[in-house]
Design a protein around this motif. Structure first.
Motif, PDB file in Angstrom:
ATOM      1  N   GLY A 105       0.798  -1.210  -0.173  1.00  0.00           N
ATOM      2  CA  GLY A 105       0.009   0.155  -0.040  1.00  0.00           C
ATOM      3  C   GLY A 105       0.733   1.196  -0.007  1.00  0.00           C
ATOM      4  N   ARG A 149      -2.414   2.972  11.669  1.00  0.00           N
ATOM      5  CA  ARG A 149      -1.122   3.576  12.296  1.00  0.00           C
ATOM      6  C   ARG A 149      -1.200   5.176  11.694  1.00  0.00           C
ATOM      7  NH1 ARG A 149       2.827  -0.428  10.841  1.00  0.00           N
ATOM      8  NH2 ARG A 149       1.401  -0.769   9.111  1.00  0.00           N
ATOM      9  N   HIS A 168       2.756  -9.038  11.086  1.00  0.00           N
ATOM     10  CA  HIS A 168       1.547  -8.517  11.444  1.00  0.00           C
ATOM     11  C   HIS A 168       0.661  -9.746  11.850  1.00  0.00           C
ATOM     12  CE1 HIS A 168       2.620  -4.406   9.880  1.00  0.00           C
ATOM     13  NE2 HIS A 168       3.113  -4.619  10.782  1.00  0.00           N
TER      14      HIS A 168
HETATM   15  N1  LIG Z   1       3.388  -9.639   1.508  1.00  0.00           N
HETATM   16  C1  LIG Z   1       3.050 -10.816   0.899  1.00  0.00           C
HETATM   17  O1  LIG Z   1       3.835 -11.765   0.604  1.00  0.00           O
HETATM   18  C2  LIG Z   1       1.601 -10.670   0.116  1.00  0.00           C
HETATM   19  C3  LIG Z   1       1.503 -11.627  -0.980  1.00  0.00           C
HETATM   20  C4  LIG Z   1       0.121 -11.637  -1.479  1.00  0.00           C
HETATM   21  C5  LIG Z   1      -0.621 -10.703  -1.367  1.00  0.00           C
HETATM   22  N2  LIG Z   1      -0.399  -9.829  -0.260  1.00  0.00           N
HETATM   23  C6  LIG Z   1      -1.547  -8.699  -0.033  1.00  0.00           C
HETATM   24  O2  LIG Z   1      -0.948  -7.349  -0.082  1.00  0.00           O
HETATM   25  C7  LIG Z   1      -1.613  -6.824   0.717  1.00  0.00           C
HETATM   26  C8  LIG Z   1      -1.114  -5.751   1.616  1.00  0.00           C
HETATM   27  O3  LIG Z   1      -0.020  -6.364   2.558  1.00  0.00           O
HETATM   28  P1  LIG Z   1       1.486  -6.126   2.750  1.00  0.00           P
HETATM   29  O4  LIG Z   1       2.033  -7.419   2.292  1.00  0.00           O
HETATM   30  O5  LIG Z   1       1.814  -4.763   2.203  1.00  0.00           O
HETATM   31  O6  LIG Z   1       1.253  -6.114   4.073  1.00  0.00           O
HETATM   32  P2  LIG Z   1       1.411  -5.092   5.477  1.00  0.00           P
HETATM   33  O7  LIG Z   1       2.822  -4.196   5.073  1.00  0.00           O
HETATM   34  O8  LIG Z   1       1.171  -5.776   6.573  1.00  0.00           O
HETATM   35  O9  LIG Z   1       0.275  -4.122   5.023  1.00  0.00           O
HETATM   36  C9  LIG Z   1      -1.071  -4.326   5.315  1.00  0.00           C
HETATM   37  C10 LIG Z   1      -1.799  -3.043   5.661  1.00  0.00           C
HETATM   38  O10 LIG Z   1      -2.852  -3.309   5.766  1.00  0.00           O
HETATM   39  C11 LIG Z   1      -3.398  -2.476   6.786  1.00  0.00           C
HETATM   40  N3  LIG Z   1      -4.636  -2.872   7.836  1.00  0.00           N
HETATM   41  C12 LIG Z   1      -4.461  -4.149   8.157  1.00  0.00           C
HETATM   42  N4  LIG Z   1      -5.764  -4.188   9.128  1.00  0.00           N
HETATM   43  C13 LIG Z   1      -6.162  -3.063   9.086  1.00  0.00           C
HETATM   44  C14 LIG Z   1      -7.420  -2.647   9.406  1.00  0.00           C
HETATM   45  N5  LIG Z   1      -8.206  -3.257  10.224  1.00  0.00           N
HETATM   46  N6  LIG Z   1      -7.848  -1.392   9.061  1.00  0.00           N
HETATM   47  C15 LIG Z   1      -7.284  -0.646   8.246  1.00  0.00           C
HETATM   48  N7  LIG Z   1      -6.004  -0.951   7.723  1.00  0.00           N
HETATM   49  C16 LIG Z   1      -5.444  -2.204   8.139  1.00  0.00           C
HETATM   50  C17 LIG Z   1      -2.106  -2.141   7.751  1.00  0.00           C
HETATM   51  O11 LIG Z   1      -2.061  -0.820   8.360  1.00  0.00           O
HETATM   52  P3  LIG Z   1      -2.123  -0.629   9.825  1.00  0.00           P
HETATM   53  O12 LIG Z   1      -1.579  -1.773  10.486  1.00  0.00           O
HETATM   54  O13 LIG Z   1      -1.629   0.690  10.116  1.00  0.00           O
HETATM   55  O14 LIG Z   1      -3.755  -0.647  10.108  1.00  0.00           O
HETATM   56  C18 LIG Z   1      -1.124  -1.883   6.681  1.00  0.00           C
HETATM   57  O15 LIG Z   1      -1.030  -0.646   5.963  1.00  0.00           O
HETATM   58  C19 LIG Z   1      -2.569  -7.326   1.738  1.00  0.00           C
HETATM   59  O16 LIG Z   1      -3.919  -7.379   1.030  1.00  0.00           O
HETATM   60  C20 LIG Z   1      -2.438  -8.870   1.489  1.00  0.00           C
HETATM   61  O17 LIG Z   1      -3.105  -9.926   1.576  1.00  0.00           O
HETATM   62  C21 LIG Z   1       0.680  -9.589   0.445  1.00  0.00           C
END
Ligand SMILES: NC(=O)c1ccc[n+]([C@@H]2O[C@H](COP(=O)([O-])OP(=O)(O)OC[C@H]3O[C@@H](n4cnc5c(N)ncnc54)[C@H](OP(=O)(O)O)[C@@H]3O)[C@@H](O)[C@H]2O)c1
Length: 267
Positions: free
Chosen positions: A21, A41, A197
């Motif tokens: 994001g 956050r 997380h």
């Molecule tokens: N990393 C991977 O390997 C991977 C692979 C495939 C798909 N994805 C997808 O990519 C997307 C982003 O994940 P990421 O890898 O960038 O991980 P990340 O760095 O943990 O980002 C997740 C984001 O979601 C926010 N979030 C979580 N719960 C929330 C809530 N209840 N309300 C508002 N915001 C919320 C978090 O912000 P706050 O904690 O500040 O709320 C954070 O900004 C997700 O949909 C994930 O499923 C990730």
């Protein structure tokens, strides 16, 4: 194929405080889009917005929990107050848990579905009247390879991302006549804080993250797909290979994954 310019586009992004994001926000900012960012956050969110402004972009934030319906309404109202509309909605906020379904619980399953699926569907429902008024509207849903092939120790996450994929496909057909594109992005393992997380960690995964790609690469491919009017991308070639192997040899993939599940260690 439709071509879309992202300059001056009004973009709202969930989960913008870290990872994919955050990189999406910066990539849109570099294209000259206006971005409205959310996550829980506030400090991290403000830092991302400040970085976007360094690229000369207009960047606003509203911190909150996307699973809260009142917050979702306030977030969309903020976009209206700022820009009178939305051109691109990015449903990116996501969470996961690792462990066997039998050892997990209903609360974990419901929490993951609330963030990864229901928050995206209901935020989109609120944004739709605005998107339909835009001449270059798009909804970007950040799915996963695990939304194409379920993996062991990830059952709740797989359920949420399969749901997101099915809903995205239905929505794409329904909105085609309104000129609203729906882009499904299905990354494989990506270098982010995602695995720090986890809301529950009852097992270690029996595979490493050595194949992870940078979040900036996922973001850049997403923006290029939007510009080209594409409907589905797999930013990580290893993930794409798994999906292809699963289509051709589902039994073989089932057996390989069962072996991996058996090799997993409970914590
Ligand atoms: N990393 C991977 O390997 C991977 C692979 C495939 C798909 N994805 C997808 O990519 C997307 C982003 O994940 P990421 O890898 O960038 O991980 P990340 O760095 O943990 O980002 C997740 C984001 O979601 C926010 N979030 C979580 N719960 C929330 C809530 N209840 N309300 C508002 N915001 C919320 C978090 O912000 P706050 O904690 O500040 O709320 C954070 O900004 C997700 O949909 C994930 O499923 C990730």
């Amino acid at each position: 194929m439709a071509r879309r310019s992202l300059a001056n586009c009004r973009v709202v992004i969930t989960g913008a405080s870290s990872g994919i994001g955050r990189e999406l926000a910066l990539a849109f900012a570099r294209r000259g889009s206006r971005v409205l960012l959310t996550a829980r956050r506030n400090q991290e969110l403000a830092a991302v917005a400040a970085e976007c402004r360094q690229h000369g972009a207009t960047a606003e934030t509203l911190a909150g929990d996307v699973t809260d319906s009142a917050f979702r309404a306030a977030f969309i109202e903020r976009a209206v107050a700022l820009w009178e509309g939305i051109d691109v909605l990015v449903n990116n906020a996501g969470i996961s848990a690792h462990g066997r379904f039998a050892e997990s619980d209903e609360a974990t399953l419901r929490k993951i579905l609330e963030v990864n699926f229901f928050a995206a569907t209901e935020l989109t429902r609120l944004a739709l009247p605005l998107l339909k008024r835009s001449r270059q509207a798009a909804i970007v849903n950040i799915g996963s390879i695990i939304g194409h092939r379920g993996l062991p120790l990830n059952s709740e996450y797989a359920a949420s991302k399969f749901a997101l994929r099915g809903w995205s496909e239905s929505l794409r057909a329904e909105l085609a006549a309104d000129g609203v594109d729906v882009l499904l992005v299905s990354p494989g393992t990506t270098e982010t804080e995602f695995f720090d997380h986890l809301i529950a960690k009852r097992s270690d995964l029996p595979w490493g993250d050595s194949t992870a790609i940078p979040a900036a690469a996922v973001a850049e491919q997403t923006l290029r797909a939007l510009e080209r009017g594409r409907h589905e991308i797999f930013p990580n070639w290893r993930g794409r290979a798994l999906v292809a192997a699963n289509r051709l040899f589902p039994g073989l993939v089932d057996r390989a994954l069962a072996k991996l599940a058996a090799a997993s260690h409970n914590r």
